[in-house]
Design a protein around this motif. Structure first.
Motif, mmCIF file in Angstrom:
data_model
loop_
_atom_site.group_PDB
_atom_site.id
_atom_site.type_symbol
_atom_site.label_atom_id
_atom_site.label_comp_id
_atom_site.label_asym_id
_atom_site.label_seq_id
_atom_site.Cartn_x
_atom_site.Cartn_y
_atom_site.Cartn_z
ATOM 1 N N GLU A 113 0.833 -1.206 0.000
ATOM 2 C CA GLU A 113 0.000 0.000 0.000
ATOM 3 C C GLU A 113 0.867 1.255 0.000
ATOM 4 O O GLU A 113 0.570 2.232 -0.697
ATOM 5 C CB GLU A 113 -0.913 -0.008 1.228
ATOM 6 N N GLU A 114 1.952 1.222 0.777
ATOM 7 C CA GLU A 114 2.856 2.369 0.845
ATOM 8 C C GLU A 114 3.538 2.611 -0.495
ATOM 9 O O GLU A 114 3.744 3.758 -0.909
ATOM 10 C CB GLU A 114 3.896 2.145 1.938
ATOM 11 N N LEU A 115 3.899 1.557 -1.187
ATOM 12 C CA LEU A 115 4.551 1.699 -2.484
ATOM 13 C C LEU A 115 3.594 2.266 -3.531
ATOM 14 O O LEU A 115 3.999 3.028 -4.417
ATOM 15 C CB LEU A 115 5.085 0.338 -2.949
ATOM 16 N N LYS A 116 2.321 1.898 -3.419
ATOM 17 C CA LYS A 116 1.333 2.377 -4.388
ATOM 18 C C LYS A 116 0.854 3.783 -4.035
ATOM 19 O O LYS A 116 0.653 4.618 -4.917
ATOM 20 C CB LYS A 116 0.145 1.417 -4.431
ATOM 21 N N ARG A 117 0.667 4.028 -2.726
ATOM 22 C CA ARG A 117 0.159 5.326 -2.282
ATOM 23 C C ARG A 117 0.938 5.765 -1.041
ATOM 24 O O ARG A 117 0.522 5.476 0.095
ATOM 25 C CB ARG A 117 -1.332 5.233 -1.956
ATOM 26 N N PRO A 118 2.070 6.418 -1.234
ATOM 27 C CA PRO A 118 2.909 6.831 -0.088
ATOM 28 C C PRO A 118 2.118 7.653 0.927
ATOM 29 O O PRO A 118 1.301 8.507 0.567
ATOM 30 C CB PRO A 118 4.001 7.680 -0.755
ATOM 31 N N ASN A 119 2.368 7.366 2.205
ATOM 32 C CA ASN A 119 1.678 8.033 3.308
ATOM 33 C C ASN A 119 2.651 8.976 4.009
ATOM 34 O O ASN A 119 3.583 8.533 4.679
ATOM 35 C CB ASN A 119 1.135 6.991 4.287
ATOM 36 N N GLU A 120 2.418 10.255 3.879
ATOM 37 C CA GLU A 120 3.314 11.265 4.458
ATOM 38 C C GLU A 120 3.308 11.233 5.984
ATOM 39 O O GLU A 120 4.274 11.631 6.628
ATOM 40 C CB GLU A 120 2.901 12.662 3.981
ATOM 41 N N ASN A 121 2.214 10.749 6.571
ATOM 42 C CA ASN A 121 2.058 10.808 8.028
ATOM 43 C C ASN A 121 2.352 9.480 8.714
ATOM 44 O O ASN A 121 2.013 9.300 9.883
ATOM 45 C CB ASN A 121 0.635 11.261 8.377
ATOM 46 N N GLN A 122 2.968 8.577 8.017
ATOM 47 C CA GLN A 122 3.247 7.263 8.600
ATOM 48 C C GLN A 122 4.229 7.366 9.759
ATOM 49 O O GLN A 122 5.221 8.102 9.702
ATOM 50 C CB GLN A 122 3.831 6.340 7.530
ATOM 51 N N SER A 123 3.961 6.646 10.833
ATOM 52 C CA SER A 123 4.866 6.604 11.978
ATOM 53 C C SER A 123 6.258 6.188 11.526
ATOM 54 O O SER A 123 6.409 5.265 10.725
ATOM 55 C CB SER A 123 4.341 5.590 13.009
ATOM 56 N N ARG A 124 7.293 6.844 12.049
ATOM 57 C CA ARG A 124 8.653 6.496 11.632
ATOM 58 C C ARG A 124 9.027 5.089 12.083
ATOM 59 O O ARG A 124 9.869 4.436 11.460
ATOM 60 C CB ARG A 124 9.670 7.509 12.159
ATOM 61 N N ASN A 125 8.402 4.610 13.145
ATOM 62 C CA ASN A 125 8.691 3.252 13.604
ATOM 63 C C ASN A 125 8.071 2.210 12.675
ATOM 64 O O ASN A 125 8.709 1.203 12.337
ATOM 65 C CB ASN A 125 8.177 3.064 15.032
ATOM 66 N N LEU A 126 6.847 2.464 12.258
ATOM 67 C CA LEU A 126 6.225 1.579 11.262
ATOM 68 C C LEU A 126 6.969 1.674 9.942
ATOM 69 O O LEU A 126 7.174 0.674 9.248
ATOM 70 C CB LEU A 126 4.752 1.949 11.081
ATOM 71 N N LYS A 127 7.396 2.881 9.598
ATOM 72 C CA LYS A 127 8.138 3.083 8.357
ATOM 73 C C LYS A 127 9.422 2.264 8.344
ATOM 74 O O LYS A 127 9.853 1.770 7.295
ATOM 75 C CB LYS A 127 8.454 4.562 8.163
ATOM 76 N N SER A 128 10.048 2.090 9.515
ATOM 77 C CA SER A 128 11.292 1.318 9.573
ATOM 78 C C SER A 128 11.055 -0.141 9.202
ATOM 79 O O SER A 128 11.928 -0.793 8.620
ATOM 80 C CB SER A 128 11.928 1.414 10.965
ATOM 81 N N ILE A 129 9.867 -0.654 9.531
ATOM 82 C CA ILE A 129 9.520 -2.022 9.140
ATOM 83 C C ILE A 129 9.240 -2.084 7.644
ATOM 84 O O ILE A 129 9.750 -2.947 6.931
ATOM 85 C CB ILE A 129 8.302 -2.524 9.947
ATOM 86 N N VAL A 130 8.442 -1.144 7.170
ATOM 87 C CA VAL A 130 8.120 -1.087 5.736
ATOM 88 C C VAL A 130 9.390 -0.949 4.908
ATOM 89 O O VAL A 130 9.542 -1.610 3.869
ATOM 90 C CB VAL A 130 7.157 0.085 5.458
ATOM 91 N N ASP A 131 10.315 -0.119 5.367
ATOM 92 C CA ASP A 131 11.555 0.106 4.608
ATOM 93 C C ASP A 131 12.416 -1.149 4.534
ATOM 94 O O ASP A 131 13.193 -1.322 3.579
ATOM 95 C CB ASP A 131 12.358 1.250 5.231
ATOM 96 N N ARG A 132 12.308 -2.029 5.535
ATOM 97 C CA ARG A 132 13.071 -3.284 5.479
ATOM 98 C C ARG A 132 12.432 -4.292 4.528
ATOM 99 O O ARG A 132 13.114 -5.147 3.974
ATOM 100 C CB ARG A 132 13.221 -3.872 6.885
ATOM 101 N N ILE A 133 11.134 -4.193 4.366
ATOM 102 C CA ILE A 133 10.429 -5.096 3.452
ATOM 103 C C ILE A 133 10.497 -4.598 2.015
ATOM 104 O O ILE A 133 10.584 -5.386 1.061
ATOM 105 C CB ILE A 133 8.958 -5.255 3.890
ATOM 106 N N ARG A 134 10.498 -3.286 1.855
ATOM 107 C CA ARG A 134 10.390 -2.643 0.544
ATOM 108 C C ARG A 134 11.316 -3.229 -0.534
ATOM 109 O O ARG A 134 10.847 -3.556 -1.636
ATOM 110 C CB ARG A 134 10.664 -1.140 0.699
ATOM 111 N N PRO A 135 12.630 -3.388 -0.289
ATOM 112 C CA PRO A 135 13.525 -3.820 -1.376
ATOM 113 C C PRO A 135 13.168 -5.180 -1.968
ATOM 114 O O PRO A 135 13.395 -5.414 -3.155
ATOM 115 C CB PRO A 135 14.908 -3.856 -0.707
ATOM 116 N N SER A 136 12.606 -6.057 -1.162
ATOM 117 C CA SER A 136 12.326 -7.404 -1.660
ATOM 118 C C SER A 136 11.010 -7.506 -2.405
ATOM 119 O O SER A 136 10.756 -8.505 -3.086
ATOM 120 C CB SER A 136 12.339 -8.414 -0.494
ATOM 121 N N VAL A 137 10.159 -6.477 -2.295
ATOM 122 C CA VAL A 137 8.857 -6.579 -2.949
ATOM 123 C C VAL A 137 8.626 -5.532 -4.038
ATOM 124 O O VAL A 137 7.793 -5.752 -4.932
ATOM 125 C CB VAL A 137 7.698 -6.496 -1.925
ATOM 126 N N GLU A 138 9.345 -4.406 -4.012
ATOM 127 C CA GLU A 138 9.008 -3.336 -4.957
ATOM 128 C C GLU A 138 9.268 -3.725 -6.407
ATOM 129 O O GLU A 138 8.555 -3.267 -7.310
ATOM 130 C CB GLU A 138 9.745 -2.041 -4.601
#
Length: 206
Positions: A113-138
């Motif tokens: 969802e973040e890759l399709k529609r970036p969320n400017e207000n996302q918690s930085r802690n949640l973002k740290s999880i998303v950022d670790r997943i991002r490279p393997s799925v984007e």
């Protein structure tokens, strides 16, 4: 101590019991609790997702002291997870590490969802999880999978599991040494919420 193969067989047998609803309880919980007061000898290390529907001990029909379980949303690998795996592998000489993801993973869905529609207000802690997943799925979004949501999620879950397992294999000098010289095995597996079955698919020896 179990070899990696013996530990893997034990997990597979336990999952078969779980799926068949034939738990091998054996020793009473209270008796087992007394047995492990003075120490533990976990036969497998599980790095799994925090999802409440995927408790490793139940999924593999194991009891107190059997599994060293690390849980984090999206079964991602960060320094604290690597350190936890290192601790158990070195201290208890446990030979098997399983990265356990699962179908319909919320962290994967959040990343897509973040890759399709970036969320400017996302918690930085949640973002740290998303950022670790991002490279393997984007990269999957650049394939025909983008037209098939269910297939995209399934392949994203597996890509993330592979990435986490590979990170453990190559992101720690200690674990690399244990893999090369002590028979440590790191594998990836997916739990199906729909069937209860665990499929081991990454890093499995011939």
């Amino acid at each position: 101590m179990n070899s990696a193969k013996e530990a893997l067989d034990r997990l597979r047998e336990g999952n078969r019991r779980f799926v068949a609803d034939k738990s091998n309880a054996g020793t009473s919980v209270q008796e087992r609790r007394r047995e492990v007061v003075d120490g533990q000898e976990p036969f497998a290390i599980i790095l799994g997702c925090s999802d409440s529907r995927v408790p490793a001990e139940m999924v593999f029909d194991q009891g107190l002291g059997d599994l060293f379980v690390i849980r984090v949303a999206g079964n991602v690998v960060a320094p604290s997870q690597i350190g936890s795996v290192e601790f158990a592998a070195e201290r208890y000489r446990t030979k098997l590490v399983v990265v356990l993801g699962h179908s319909q993973c919320g962290a994967i869905l959040a990343t897509l969802e973040e890759l399709k529609r970036p969320n400017e207000n996302q918690s930085r802690n949640l973002k740290s999880i998303v950022d670790r997943i991002r490279p393997s799925v984007e990269t999957l979004l650049d394939t025909d999978l983008k037209h098939d949501h269910d297939a995209l999620v399934h392949q994203s879950v597996r890509a993330n599991i592979r990435a986490s397992a590979n990170h453990l294999r190559h992101g720690s000098e200690l674990l690399e040494d244990l893999i090369q010289n002590e028979g440590l095995l790191v594998v990836g597996a997916e739990y199906s919420l729909e069937t209860g079955m665990v499929e081991f698919f990454d890093g499995i020896p011939n």
